[in-house]
Design an enzyme around this catalytic site. Structure first.
Site, PDB file in Angstrom:
ATOM      1  N   SER A  40      10.694   7.420  -0.136  1.00 38.42           N
ATOM      2  CA  SER A  40       9.341   7.891   0.170  1.00 38.42           C
ATOM      3  C   SER A  40       8.933   7.702   1.629  1.00 38.42           C
ATOM      4  O   SER A  40       7.993   8.338   2.079  1.00 38.42           O
ATOM      5  CB  SER A  40       8.320   7.211  -0.739  1.00 38.42           C
ATOM      6  OG  SER A  40       8.203   5.844  -0.424  1.00 38.42           O
ATOM      7  N   LYS A  83       4.334   2.038   2.133  1.00 40.13           N
ATOM      8  CA  LYS A  83       3.571   3.265   2.398  1.00 40.13           C
ATOM      9  C   LYS A  83       2.901   3.169   3.763  1.00 40.13           C
ATOM     10  O   LYS A  83       2.828   2.107   4.368  1.00 40.13           O
ATOM     11  CB  LYS A  83       2.483   3.473   1.331  1.00 40.13           C
ATOM     12  CG  LYS A  83       3.011   3.546  -0.086  1.00 40.13           C
ATOM     13  CD  LYS A  83       3.889   4.745  -0.324  1.00 40.13           C
ATOM     14  CE  LYS A  83       4.528   4.693  -1.697  1.00 40.13           C
ATOM     15  NZ  LYS A  83       5.632   5.614  -1.817  1.00 40.13           N
TER      16      LYS A  83
END
Length: 175
Positions: A40, A83
């Site tokens: 990600s 993230k």
């Protein structure tokens, strides 16, 4: 055993105890190592990379847009995710044609490579962040479970701010 051997062993024992007395509190209260498992955050971070995070108790209110953070909470079933912070408390976030908007203004994202397909192609209606909420996204928007799916994260969900990649050795860098 001779006195010299006993003295040498004692010095080693003292050195080990001092090292532990320094390293253990730093590991428990200051730094958090983390291995990246998912894609990600590609291309910024790749699976197998090892990063060092400065724990949120040390960072305090020092979370800014663009910071890479380690998050975890009820939304993650005990897993930790890496993230990027996109939205800050009090802001309104939306995504139109793959572009992120903060309070109606298009967000420039210099951390994403130009024209390599990392922007999402989706839509997200407006999300108003509360006083203690952050909106986080993965850099690889097509392969990221992030605030688009689990919603904003709270300050308590932010476990650490990534400050350094230490592995692989040829890619060491600070953030």
């Amino acid at each position: 055993m001779s006195r010299k051997v006993v003295n040498e062993l004692f010095q080693w024992l003292v050195a080990l105890v001092l090292a532990a007395a320094i390293v253990i509190p730093i590991r428990v209260y200051v730094l958090q190592p983390y291995r990246v498992y998912m894609t990600s955050m590609v291309p910024t971070l790749e699976p197998g990379d090892i990063v060092i995070g400065l724990k949120s108790t040390i960072v305090g209110n020092g979370i800014e847009r663009g910071d890479i953070v380690i998050v975890g909470g009820a939304f993650s079933n005990g897993e930790l995710y890496v993230k990027r912070v996109i939205g800050l408390p009090g802001e309104t976030i939306s995504i139109n044609d793959g572009e992120v908007y903060i309070n109606g203004q298009k967000l420039e994202e210099p951390w994403l490579p130009a024209d390599e397909g990392f922007n999402s192609s989706g839509e997200l209606s407006e999300v108003k962040l509360g006083e203690n909420q952050y909106f986080v996204l993965g850099d690889n928007r097509f392969a990221s479970r992030d605030s688009r799916s689990f919603g904003p994260v709270t300050k308590q969900d932010i476990k650490a701010k990534v400050v350094l990649r230490i592995f692989p050795l040829d890619k060491i860098r600070s953030f």
